[in-house]
Design an enzyme around this catalytic site. Sequence first.
Site, mmCIF file in Angstrom:
data_model
loop_
_atom_site.group_PDB
_atom_site.id
_atom_site.type_symbol
_atom_site.label_atom_id
_atom_site.label_comp_id
_atom_site.label_asym_id
_atom_site.label_seq_id
_atom_site.Cartn_x
_atom_site.Cartn_y
_atom_site.Cartn_z
ATOM 1 N N GLU A 79 -7.348 55.741 65.632
ATOM 2 C CA GLU A 79 -8.068 57.308 65.655
ATOM 3 C C GLU A 79 -7.670 57.947 64.217
ATOM 4 O O GLU A 79 -7.871 59.332 64.140
ATOM 5 C CB GLU A 79 -7.228 57.709 66.867
ATOM 6 N N TYR A 125 -0.941 84.692 72.844
ATOM 7 C CA TYR A 125 -0.839 83.530 72.060
ATOM 8 C C TYR A 125 -1.634 82.419 71.820
ATOM 9 O O TYR A 125 -1.883 81.730 70.887
ATOM 10 C CB TYR A 125 0.726 83.151 72.242
#
Length: 214
Positions: A79, A125
Amino acid sequence: MTAILSEATAARDRICAAGKSIFDRGLTFGSTGNISVRLSDGSMLMTPTNACLGALDPARLSRFSADGQFLDGDRPTKESFLHMCMYCKRPHSNAVVHLHSTHSVAVSILADIDEEDVLPPLTAYYVMRVGRLPLIPYFAPGDEKLARAVEAQAGSHHAVLLANHGPVVAGGSLEEAQYATEELEETARLFLMLQGHRIRPLGEEEAKALRSRS
């Protein structure tokens, strides 16, 4: 050279500390997930294949050149291209976190989610640390088509969600990338908890104002 070596040594320690924190809190499991940091000379350190994030060895991290060539360390993860795609399109990003975190993966499997922005703006947030979150269509791990799909979004988004797989998040620092990934996972958990309930996400103007501050 000494400065680069010192920078690399500190980065290795930070990667291992972040990996242990992530693993110990159940945000990843087994040998899933990977973390990378880009150094000031453009070279990259990355967690290797089949490595548990909770038990990383600083000396065994995979090291890549600025142009993505594997240099040394343990065998790199398949990956690694996810990290390379982010760095290629985001020159100011210096770290990438990719997890198979449970709630984020669960959301990526749901039918009828908004593929251009998977999660609603539930908290301030989340909007400031993640922003918009596009869904990348499913491709098998290691498929070059997945690399191209991530690359297509990376220039506009520092966080993407791979369908049936997990999030990939870039940041200016490792801490920034880690905190954004954790905020994404917690928001995914909230989103799943609220399924079947009427919700009151932030309005578009509120979200727009927060994005301008991030």
